[in-house]
Design an enzyme around this catalytic site. Structure first.
Site, PDB file in Angstrom:
ATOM      1  N   GLY A  33       0.814  -1.217   0.000  1.00 38.35           N
ATOM      2  CA  GLY A  33       0.000   0.000   0.000  1.00 38.35           C
ATOM      3  C   GLY A  33       0.840   1.256   0.000  1.00 38.35           C
ATOM      4  CB  CYS A  70       2.028  -8.876   0.570  1.00 34.63           C
ATOM      5  SG  CYS A  70       1.444  -9.813  -0.860  1.00 34.63           S
ATOM      6  CB  CYS A  75       0.554 -12.858  -0.432  1.00 32.28           C
ATOM      7  SG  CYS A  75      -0.180 -11.562   0.554  1.00 32.28           S
ATOM      8  CE  LYS A  78      -0.514 -17.533   0.900  1.00 32.08           C
ATOM      9  NZ  LYS A  78      -1.531 -16.847   1.656  1.00 32.08           N
ATOM     10  CB  THR A 172       3.382   0.757   9.850  1.00 33.74           C
ATOM     11  OG1 THR A 172       2.187   1.144  10.546  1.00 33.74           O
ATOM     12  CG2 THR A 172       4.285   1.966   9.711  1.00 33.74           C
ATOM     13  N   GLY A 207      -5.176 -22.102  15.436  1.00 30.83           N
ATOM     14  CA  GLY A 207      -5.878 -21.039  14.730  1.00 30.83           C
ATOM     15  C   GLY A 207      -6.851 -21.610  13.727  1.00 30.83           C
ATOM     16  CE1 TYR A 210      -4.366 -14.975   5.029  1.00 28.98           C
ATOM     17  CE2 TYR A 210      -6.174 -14.092   6.310  1.00 28.98           C
ATOM     18  CZ  TYR A 210      -4.940 -13.927   5.726  1.00 28.98           C
ATOM     19  OH  TYR A 210      -4.288 -12.744   5.827  1.00 28.98           O
ATOM     20  CD  GLU A 214      -3.533 -19.206   3.023  1.00 30.97           C
ATOM     21  OE1 GLU A 214      -4.284 -18.700   2.170  1.00 30.97           O
ATOM     22  OE2 GLU A 214      -2.666 -18.541   3.639  1.00 30.97           O
ATOM     23  NE  ARG A 231     -10.939 -18.424  19.411  1.00 38.72           N
ATOM     24  CZ  ARG A 231     -11.179 -17.134  19.590  1.00 38.72           C
ATOM     25  NH1 ARG A 231     -11.320 -16.662  20.815  1.00 38.72           N
ATOM     26  NH2 ARG A 231     -11.284 -16.328  18.559  1.00 38.72           N
ATOM     27  NE  ARG A 237     -14.936 -16.124  14.367  1.00 39.77           N
ATOM     28  CZ  ARG A 237     -14.898 -15.220  15.359  1.00 39.77           C
ATOM     29  NH1 ARG A 237     -15.968 -14.997  16.086  1.00 39.77           N
ATOM     30  NH2 ARG A 237     -13.783 -14.573  15.619  1.00 39.77           N
ATOM     31  CB  ALA A 373      -8.109 -16.996  -2.750  1.00 46.44           C
ATOM     32  CG  HIS A 469     -17.310 -29.158 -22.557  1.00 53.35           C
ATOM     33  ND1 HIS A 469     -17.775 -29.586 -21.338  1.00 53.35           N
ATOM     34  CD2 HIS A 469     -17.122 -30.266 -23.320  1.00 53.35           C
ATOM     35  CE1 HIS A 469     -17.881 -30.903 -21.365  1.00 53.35           C
ATOM     36  NE2 HIS A 469     -17.478 -31.332 -22.558  1.00 53.35           N
ATOM     37  CD  GLU A 474     -18.290 -27.114 -19.047  1.00 48.08           C
ATOM     38  OE1 GLU A 474     -19.129 -26.895 -19.937  1.00 48.08           O
ATOM     39  OE2 GLU A 474     -17.442 -28.014 -19.096  1.00 48.08           O
TER      40      GLU A 474
END
Length: 495
Positions: A33, A70, A75, A78, A172, A207, A210, A214, A231, A237, A373, A469, A474
């Site tokens: 950012g 990231c 990201c 990972k 930050t 945890g 995601y 992952e 939990r 969640r 995702a 296809h 599809e």
């Protein structure tokens, strides 16, 4: 230059005096950012400075790196590990496709680690060049706000440099949160998980978000024994409950041991590893414990409250819809504001900031229909509303369309995992208000679906689209029969 602030969608003078500043904009934090905001502001003609901590794969209060979480410890690395872990299943599947693969294919963790580190070092250099090419002045050191128009950068040798700026932007990000339990120092966070010297054979992951899902997938794909503790009854969640259940089944199907409604109570160092005690009285012995228990806004050392910038109860910078704080010269974007903590959202907020402050085009970030995702194996991807959110927000009935099938690849490989797709439609307007998919290539497919939702596509328009296809994608344009109809009075779940 006179200082301006945003009033009713227009930048207006807050004082009539001319002031000379070292920079039009100074950005603290050169993550996704911050770099975006700095570059775009410079492209609009602003004189821009930016500071960032020295590079290191594992972040701390004194190291970080241009590119941010990231690129360096999130990201990107990972996803590299997800690719590596996916080959484990691919090798298994290849046998039924005629490939004579050795029963025990060796995996070299250190080689992967070297390749991963080389890539993030390369990207760190790319981001530095992006700033340089835009004419942005980069300072290496820790930034603090010391006044509404002044920042201080502490360099590696302790030298403190002060700069004035018409505007200051806080970017930050956030930092991994550690659970407070006895023995917590024995656990690692996602930062360290991406840079372990040795591949663990036994892993405990705490945890349900995601990051936890992952890393559980990554380590299991590389052959480790993985126990996942969370939990709630289901992980993830906030995502669609039906999709959460599918992800949980897939994790179990891949050999991950699931422990719902379970917390860790204590970690104890032993000769054979780390002893993990749960709140159910169970004991586990493991090599690594990963805390994937959320992230906290990175504001503690910025001196913001002393300057008068308002923070919320978790330490996030409070901003208005344009990303401006309560001080008109200080703005904030990205995870540090704790709004929608996704890299592409930080990029959007950085773009809107530059347009608003320097581009003459006041722009509010749009958080509707933002796709996301979870890079589990296989992945989950969504855009728009979950069924539970639709029940809470819709004014009328919701039509549900689902398709569950075995991907063509699995019909030959013998893998039992099924793909599930889901569309939610507003019964009155026929607009598609939510889409979800769990299965191979889900994020690649969902990016295109997100464009359709952003354009306000109707179910009739989906139905009139010719499919490709044979493909999984599809199915999104061939779901003709509704599988459910939900009224707004339906009972809400709390899994």
């Amino acid at each position: 230059m006179s200082r301006k602030m945003l009033i009713d969608g227009e930048l207006s003078d807050t004082n009539g005096e001319e002031a000379n500043y070292d920079f039009d904009l100074f950005v603290i934090g050169a993550g996704s950012g911050g770099v975006r905001a700095a570059r775009f502001s410079a492209n609009f003609g602003a004189k821009v400075g930016i500071c960032e901590l020295p590079f290191h794969p594992i972040s701390s209060e004194v190291v970080g790196g241009v590119g941010g979480t990231c690129v360096i410890r999130g990201c990107v690395p990972k996803k590299i590990l997800v690719y590596a872990a996916s080959f484990g299943g691919e090798i298994e599947d290849a046998r039924n496709y005629g490939w004579e693969v050795p029963e025990n294919a060796d995996f070299n963790w250190r080689k992967l680690l070297q390749k991963k580190t080389a890539e993030i070092i390369r990207l760190n250099g790319v981001y530095k060049r992006l700033l340089s090419n835009a004419g942005v002045k980069l300072y290496e050191g820790e930034g603090q706000v010391v006044g509404p128009h002044e920042v201080q950068v502490t360099q590696l040798d302790g030298t403190k440099l002060s700069y004035t700026a018409k505007y200051i932007l806080i970017a930050t990000g956030s930092r991994a949160h550690r659970l407070t339990i006895p023995g917590q120092e024995l656990a690692i966070t996602s930062d360290e998980a991406l840079s372990l010297e040795e591949l663990p054979k036994r892993v405990v992951v705490l945890g349900g978000g995601y990051i936890a899902v992952e890393f559980a997938s990554i380590w299991r794909g590389m052959g480790a024994t993985v126990d996942l503790f969370f939990r709630k009854e289901l992980p993830l969640r906030g995502f669609d409950d039906e999709m959460r259940a599918v992800v949980a089944r897939n994790l179990e199907g891949r050999g991950i041991n699931m422990h719902p409604r379970t917390n860790l109570k204590e970690l104890i160092k032993t000769e054979d590893g780390i002893k993990v005690l749960t709140d159910h009285g169970e004991e586990f012995l493991t090599d690594v414990v990963l805390f994937a228990t959320g992230r906290a806004p990175n504001t503690k050392r910025l001196n913001l409250e002393a300057v008068g910038v308002e923070l919320d109860k978790v330490g996030a910078v409070k901003v208005d819809e344009y990303s401006c704080t309560n001080l008109p010269s200080i703005w904030a974007i990205g995870d540090v504001t704790n709004r929608m903590n996704l890299t592409p959202v930080a990029l959007m907020e950085g773009t809107c900031f530059a347009k608003t402050v320097f581009g003459g085009s006041p722009s509010k970030p749009d958080y509707d229909n933002v796709p996301s995702a979870v890079f589990s194996i296989p992945p989950l991807s969504v855009v728009g509303l979950s069924e539970e959110q639709a029940i809470q927000q819709a004014n009328g009935d919701i039509l549900v369309f689902t398709s569950t099938f075995k991907p063509m690849k699995n019909t030959v490989s013998g893998r039992q995992e099924k793909t599930i797709m889901k569309l939610l439609v507003d019964a009155e307007t026929d607009k598609v208000i939510g889409a979800s998919m769990c299965g191979p290539d889900a994020p690649e497919i969902m990016q295109g679906i997100a464009v359709a939702l952003k354009c306000g596509a109707t179910k009739a328009q989906f139905d009139s689209t010719v499919g490709i296809h044979p493909s999984a994608a599809e199915e999104f344009v061939t779901m003709r029969t509704e599988t459910g109809r939900v009224s707004v009075s339906s009972r809400k779940t709390n899994l």
